[in-house]
Every structure is written in structure tokens, then in C-alpha cells.
Design a protein around this motif. Structure first.
Motif, PDB file in Angstrom:
ATOM      1  N   ASN A 553       0.818  -1.215   0.000  1.00 44.94           N
ATOM      2  CA  ASN A 553       0.000   0.000   0.000  1.00 44.94           C
ATOM      3  C   ASN A 553       0.849   1.261   0.000  1.00 44.94           C
ATOM      4  O   ASN A 553       0.422   2.300  -0.485  1.00 44.94           O
ATOM      5  CB  ASN A 553      -0.926  -0.008   1.218  1.00 44.94           C
ATOM      6  CG  ASN A 553      -1.943  -1.140   1.158  1.00 44.94           C
ATOM      7  OD1 ASN A 553      -2.370  -1.555   0.077  1.00 44.94           O
ATOM      8  ND2 ASN A 553      -2.324  -1.661   2.314  1.00 44.94           N
ATOM      9  N   ASN A 554       2.061   1.157   0.559  1.00 43.85           N
ATOM     10  CA  ASN A 554       2.963   2.302   0.627  1.00 43.85           C
ATOM     11  C   ASN A 554       4.113   2.068  -0.356  1.00 43.85           C
ATOM     12  O   ASN A 554       4.931   1.177  -0.158  1.00 43.85           O
ATOM     13  CB  ASN A 554       3.498   2.453   2.051  1.00 43.85           C
ATOM     14  CG  ASN A 554       4.397   3.671   2.221  1.00 43.85           C
ATOM     15  OD1 ASN A 554       4.759   4.334   1.242  1.00 43.85           O
ATOM     16  ND2 ASN A 554       4.767   3.963   3.461  1.00 43.85           N
ATOM     17  N   GLU A 555       4.167   2.888  -1.406  1.00 43.87           N
ATOM     18  CA  GLU A 555       5.169   2.662  -2.443  1.00 43.87           C
ATOM     19  C   GLU A 555       6.598   2.842  -1.935  1.00 43.87           C
ATOM     20  O   GLU A 555       7.550   2.310  -2.521  1.00 43.87           O
ATOM     21  CB  GLU A 555       4.938   3.583  -3.636  1.00 43.87           C
ATOM     22  CG  GLU A 555       5.114   5.059  -3.346  1.00 43.87           C
ATOM     23  CD  GLU A 555       4.939   5.913  -4.599  1.00 43.87           C
ATOM     24  OE1 GLU A 555       5.375   7.072  -4.565  1.00 43.87           O
ATOM     25  OE2 GLU A 555       4.357   5.410  -5.585  1.00 43.87           O
ATOM     26  N   LYS A 556       6.758   3.523  -0.805  1.00 40.76           N
ATOM     27  CA  LYS A 556       8.099   3.688  -0.239  1.00 40.76           C
ATOM     28  C   LYS A 556       8.625   2.379   0.346  1.00 40.76           C
ATOM     29  O   LYS A 556       9.819   2.267   0.641  1.00 40.76           O
ATOM     30  CB  LYS A 556       8.076   4.769   0.838  1.00 40.76           C
ATOM     31  CG  LYS A 556       7.808   6.171   0.303  1.00 40.76           C
ATOM     32  CD  LYS A 556       7.835   7.207   1.414  1.00 40.76           C
ATOM     33  CE  LYS A 556       7.572   8.602   0.861  1.00 40.76           C
ATOM     34  NZ  LYS A 556       7.577   9.632   1.956  1.00 40.76           N
ATOM     35  N   GLU A 557       7.733   1.402   0.539  1.00 41.96           N
ATOM     36  CA  GLU A 557       8.143   0.116   1.089  1.00 41.96           C
ATOM     37  C   GLU A 557       8.261  -0.966   0.015  1.00 41.96           C
ATOM     38  O   GLU A 557       8.422  -2.150   0.321  1.00 41.96           O
ATOM     39  CB  GLU A 557       7.148  -0.329   2.164  1.00 41.96           C
ATOM     40  CG  GLU A 557       7.111   0.603   3.373  1.00 41.96           C
ATOM     41  CD  GLU A 557       6.115   0.150   4.417  1.00 41.96           C
ATOM     42  OE1 GLU A 557       5.153  -0.578   4.072  1.00 41.96           O
ATOM     43  OE2 GLU A 557       6.292   0.513   5.593  1.00 41.96           O
TER      44      GLU A 557
END
Length: 634
Positions: A553-557
């Protein structure tokens, strides 16, 4: 003289539901129930035998004499015989002696709803209760956060009789397993265990897939409450429990369900639908309402009474197709001329709707080996309603690929990439199950090619690829430390192998892969959705390298995964990256800790503004031999 008192637990509504195939708590009425009537303690018995002329309870308490305790048939044409017998106590063995209306045939049967059975080869049922004080409230209150499709599912498949034996070569008990198995699963980091069938079965070589006691945990390992302790302790350790469930067929043992009351009661009367040629067993009549009530009640029973977190349904393909393992002329098409078993389809939909209505925080998982559509899609849009489906195609193609010498793998890249063409048509679980390590198939390690070092490197590569591929994961016991021989249900796993570095390295690798999977939402939040995966490069067949992105859900992850399927180190290997920053390697299957060669990139890797693989940025990597590497972007 009949010493059975008239008594009933059934209401008219119960009977209506039973006849309609909609009574899903039959175990609260059927079977043998310790109770008290007019101040007198005893047991209420109820059994379904519509073709019976008479039904007697025989057992320890009446010296197994037929006719001493005859049950009373209900007036409502339900076919249920019932009654209360005073003085019968917990621990008493019993059976039903049934005289049929069909030529006076007499059968002697175990109770289909028995809660406890004698240790095979003894075949009687045992009067029992399910009194137990559970200590897993924390788990049960929060398991919706552990069992969702957007949560990690790393499953350890276990055959209780051969996971480990004691010093005398005998089975571990449920209570011993509650210590040893729980600690081991917690140590290795699996999120769930899946038990091959623990319901009572007469024949050890069936591995539990030929059931006679659908409501009784096998007495091989202890009492019903002992099995509850095992489930309870797994839950207290934060580990979910999936049970194998077998509604597909049952054996024709004399004391079992077959020809129960002198008629084809549970099995379909047409041998083309009621007999399984592969397993020489009987097939349930899914179109008979009372049988549907029996089966769905059984599924609900294990979720309700034993706190199971999921059911893996065995051999679904054999249930779905009228021509399964049958030649032309040995099967009859359905009313539309097709090969699908319409009664089965209806039954499976009812089963899944009933499970998710009462236990929305559990999962049902189909072992379905064909391309039957929408197995794990909701019933309201035409699906069968399962939560997940085993990805048998991935398993077959991947194992075939890993058997090939690396020099030839460039010609077979499609064996690996093909799975992504259908990966999101179902909610897939990737299985490396017990079926892949028997009957001359060799162990998973034995399927790997090359010398000793390459075999273990290939195995670590396989597991790394598996854990980073979209979907949930299942691994059969022993595979997590590189069991070298085929599985033998008559003995223990080869635990002595852990003294050797390569095998211990596999175990460490699996432990770290479980941690990687659980600690990185990119690997599970969208594991069943097309948005959770993106190819970087699937076409580098010449080097036999795959690279891809896993997304949460979090593109940074998001994670970058690169797999090198040859024993050649790839220096200065460039891959496209979607964003600027640096890459940090967080997993490498070639680590010396696992028995690898140690081609590890310990320092952060600069991402260049050099377009590559249709991405705006790129980075140069060193790819370890027969290795998979995982990177984070920062």
C-alpha cells in the motif's frame, strides 16, 4: 426388553433444516451426548438410518447384545432414531447395530458423530465430551488481523505421525507436540501450521485421507482435549491452525459410513458418481440434503469446537468433474451435457457461505488442480467462494525448471514467467506439499540439479523465488532443512541432518525468508492483486535472470527482487528502477550463513539517472550464483 427412554434434542425446526440440507450444527443434536433426564444421568443417542427396521446401541454397558437398548424412530419421516439410556458413562465404548428393511441386512457401525474413537485397529466409538477451558482468547479476538487475505500466510504442512518420533520410535502425543512442535514453528517463523487430516482414520498408509471418524481427532496421539491443548498452545504462540478436510470420499470399511443402514445412505447410489476408481473409496452424495447437512456441520464443528483458523479442502477437482479418472462410458453428463458435477458446485458454495457467515475471520483453501474458473471468488458473483486455491501449475512448472541443468535454462524461461499470466485470476497459495515428496518423486532437495553445493544453492534460490512470488506459501515439513530422502510416513524426519552445515543453512534461510515475508508489507498486502507486482525484466533468458518489483500500500516500502538461475556471478548487471535513491540489500540467498559463496553487496548501491528496462532510473548490481537478492529503495 427395551431400556431406552423416549427423549429428543431435536425441535421441529431442526428437522426441517436437516431435511433441507441447511442444518449446520448437527453435532449439537446427533451422536452421543452426556446429559441428565429427570434427575438421572446417562446418554442421549441419535443416529440417521432411514432404511433401518431397528437400531440398537450395543457396547460395554450391555455386553454388546443386540436388542437390549433399541432406539426409537421419530414420527416425522426424518429417518432419525433416538433415545436416552440411563447410567451410561463417559468412556464407554459403543456402536450401532442396524437391521435394515433391505432383506434384513444387519450392519454394525461406529457413530458418524462420535467425538472420540478407539485406537485403530479397534473400531468402536467412545462416549466423550468436549469440556475444555480455552486460553486463546487473545488470539481468537484478534485473528481477523492474522487471517486476512492481505496478511502473511506462510504455512508449515505437518503429518503428526512422522514429524518426529520419540526415542522408542513411537508417535509423539498431542501434549508432547504442544511443546516441541509449537516451539519449532515459532523458531522458524511460520505463521500457520496445516495438519494433514487428524480426524480418525483406520489405515496409516492413507496418511489420514480415508476418514471414518469425521468428528473425532485420531486417538493415535491422545484424547480430544489433548488435541485442544495443541491448538491452544499454537494460538498462544501466535500461530494459526489449518486443518485438512476431506469431503471428497471415504473408505468402505465395515464400521464406517458406507452402506450404513443397508442402503447407499451417505454415498451416491450410482457407482459412476459414488465410487472413486483411484482411491477405491466411496463418494458422498452431494445432492442429498441430509448428507450436505452432515458435511457442512462437520466443517463448522472443527472451526467452532476446536478453534481451527481454516480448512484446506482436499481433492476438490475430483469432486467437480463427473469424468474425473473415468473413461468414456464410465460417467454420465449433467443435465446440460457438461462434465461438471452440479451437485458438488452447489454444495461447495453452500459450504463456503456457511463457513464465512459464522466464521468470517477464517479461511477455506481449495486443493484444486485444474483451471476450473473462480474457485476463490465470492459466490455472489458466480464463484465457489473459497478464500484461496493451491497454485498447482506454478508448483509443477517451477519444479520442472529446477530439474534442468543451468546451461539449458535459457530455453525454458517461460516455465517461470508463465505463472504471472494467470497469477491474479485466483487467490493462489504456492504449495510445495507432501504430494511432491513421495512415490519416487524424490525430496525437494533431490529434484535440484548439480553437485552438492549447487543443489543447496538451487534450493535456497527456489525458496527465495517462492517467497517473493505473489501469493501465500506452503512448505511440507522437512523441506525447511533440506530433507534429502523422500518422506516416509512410518518414521521420523531426518533431524540428524541439521548437524551438517548445508542443511542447517537451509533452515536459517527459511527462517529469514519467513521474517522477510512477515516484516515487509510489499510481500503480502497485495499478494493476490495485480497491483502488487511489476516486472522489471522477464526476457533476459540468455542470462536466465528475472527481476521484478513487489508492491504494498505504501510505495516507499516496495521491494526489488533479482534472481539469477545460473551458477555464474553476474558483475555489473544493470536493472531498471522506477525512482531515484539508493538500494539496500536486505536478503541474499548466497549468504555464507546459509552455505552460500558470500557474493553479498553490503553497502548501499547508487541508483543512476540512466534509463533502463523502460524505467527512468537504473542501478548496477552484482548477482550471486544461483541466488536471489532482495532490495529496498531509500
Amino acid at each position: 426388553m427395551n431400556q431406552v427412554q423416549v427423549h429428543s434434542l431435536f425441535t421441529d425446526f431442526d428437522i426441517d433444516l436437516f431435511k433441507a440440507g441447511k442444518h449446520f450444527r448437527l453435532y449439537e443434536k446427533m451422536g452421543a451426548h452426556l446429559t441428565e433426564v429427570n434427575g438421572v444421568k446417562g446418554v442421549y443417542f441419535a443416529v440417521w438410518a432411514p432404511s433401518a427396521r431397528s437400531v440398537s446401541v450395543v457396547g460395554d454397558f450391555n455386553y454388546w447384545i443386540q436388542g437390549e437398548h433399541q432406539l426409537n424412530v421419530r414420527w416425522d419421516a426424518s429417518g432419525i432414531w433416538e433415545g436416552f439410556i440411563p447410567g451410561v458413562e463417559k468412556g464407554t465404548t459403543y456402536k450401532y447395530k442396524i437391521q435394515s428393511n433391505n432383506n434384513g441386512i444387519i450392519t454394525e457401525k461406529a457413530d458418524p458423530f462420535a467425538l472420540y474413537c478407539e485406537h485403530p485397529p479397534q473400531t468402536a466409538s467412545i462416549i466423550w465430551d468436549l469440556d475444555y477451558k480455552w486460553k486463546d482468547k487473545k488470539w481468537m479476538d484478534t485473528r481477523k488481523d492474522k487471517n486476512g487475505l492481505d496478511k502473511p500466510f506462510s504455512v508449515y504442512e505437518v503429518h503428526l505421525g512422522s514429524w518426529r518420533r520419540n526415542n522408542e520410535g513411537k508417535f509423539l502425543t498431542y501434549l508432547e507436540l504442544a511443546d516441541q512442535l509449537v516451539d519449532y514453528v515459532k523458531e522458524t517463523g511460520f505463521t500457520h501450521v496445516e495438519f494433514m487430516p487428524i480426524m480418525e482414520y483406520p489405515y496409516d498408509p492413507s496418511w489420514g485421507y480415508q476418514l471414518v471418524g469425521y468428528f473425532a481427532p485420531t486417538s493415535r496421539f491422545g484424547k480430544p482435549q489433548d488435541f485442544m491443548v495443541l491448538v491452544d498452545k499454537l494460538h498462544q504462540a501466535g500461530i494459526g491452525v489449518i486443518l485438512d478436510w476431506v469431503p471428497s470420499h471415504f473408505p468402505d470399511d465395515a464400521h464406517g459410513l458406507g452402506f450404513f443402514d443397508g442402503s447407499n445412505l451417505y454415498e451416491h447410489p450410482d457407482r459412476r458418481k459414488g465410487y472413486h476408481p483411484d482411491w477405491k473409496s466411496l463418494v458422498f452424495n452431494y445432492g442429498r440434503n441430509e448428507v450436505r447437512s452432515f458435511l457442512i456441520s462437520n466443517a463448522i464443528f472443527w472451526l467452532h469446537q476446536y478453534h481451527a483458523d481454516g480448512l484446506r479442502v482436499d481433492a476438490v477437482a475430483s469432486m467437480l468433474y463427473l469424468d474425473y479418472s473415468r473413461k468414456d462410458g464410465e460417467w454420465e453428463p449433467n443435465i446440460y451435457g457438461g462434465r461438471e458435477n452440479l451437485d458438488t458446485i452447489s454444495f461447495l458454495k453452500d459450504f463456503n457461505e456457511a463457513v464465512y457467515a459464522d466464521f468470517p475471520d477464517t479461511q477455506t483453501i481449495a486443493e484444486e488442480s485444474t483451471s476450473f474458473p473462480m474457485v476463490s471468488r465470492p459466490t455472489f458473483i458466480g464463484g465457489l467462494g473459497f478464500g484461496m486455491k493451491w497454485m498447482m501449475g506454478w508448483m509443477h512448472d517451477t519444479l520442472q525448471y529446477f530439474k534442468k541443468e543451468p546451461i539449458y535454462r535459457r530455453f525454458h524461461q517461460n516455465d517461470l514467467t508463465f505463472s504471472m499470466t494467470y497469477a491474479f485470476t485466483e487467490n493462489f497459495m504456492l504449495p510445495l506439499s507432501h504430494d511432491e515428496v513421495v512415490y519416487g518423486k524424490q525430496s525437494i532437495l533431490g529434484r535440484m540439479t548439480g553437485d552438492e553445493w549447487q543443489k543447496f544453492a538451487n534450493l535456497r534460490l527456489l525458496y527465495g523465488y517462492m517467497f517473493t512470488h505473489p501469493g501465500a506459501n506452503l512448505l511440507f515439513m522437512g523441506a525447511e532443512f533440506g530433507q534429502s530422502s523422500e518422506w516416509n510416513f512410518e518414521g521420523s524426519l531426518d533431524w540428524h541432518l541439521l548437524q551438517f552445515g548445508y542443511h542447517d543453512g537451509i533452515k536459517k534461510c527459511i527462517t529469514d525468508l519467513n521474517a522477510l515475508y512477515k516484516n515487509n508489507p510489499a510481500l503480502y498486502e497485495k499478494q493476490f492483486h495485480v497491483d502488487g507486482f511489476e516486472w522489471i525484466n522477464y526476457s533476459d533468458s540468455e542470462n536466465a535472470v528475472l527481476s521484478y518489483i513487489r508492491k504494498g500500500n505504501n510505495e516507499k516500502e516496495n521491494l526489488i527482487i533479482v534472481a539469477n538461475f545460473t551458477p555464474v556471478v553476474r558483475d555489473n548487471y544493470r536493472i531498471g528502477i522506477p525512482t531515484k535513491g539508493k538500494l539496500t540489500q536486505i536478503f541474499n540467498s548466497d549468504s555464507t550463513e546459509y552455505g552460500g559463496s558470500g557474493v553479498v553487496m553490503t553497502k548501499p548501491i547508487k541508483i543512476d539517472k540512466t534509463p533502463w528496462n523502460y524505467k527512468e532510473f537504473s542501478a548496477e548490481l552484482v548477482l550471486p550464483p544461483l541466488g536471489v537478492t532482495v532490495y529496498k529503495i531509500s
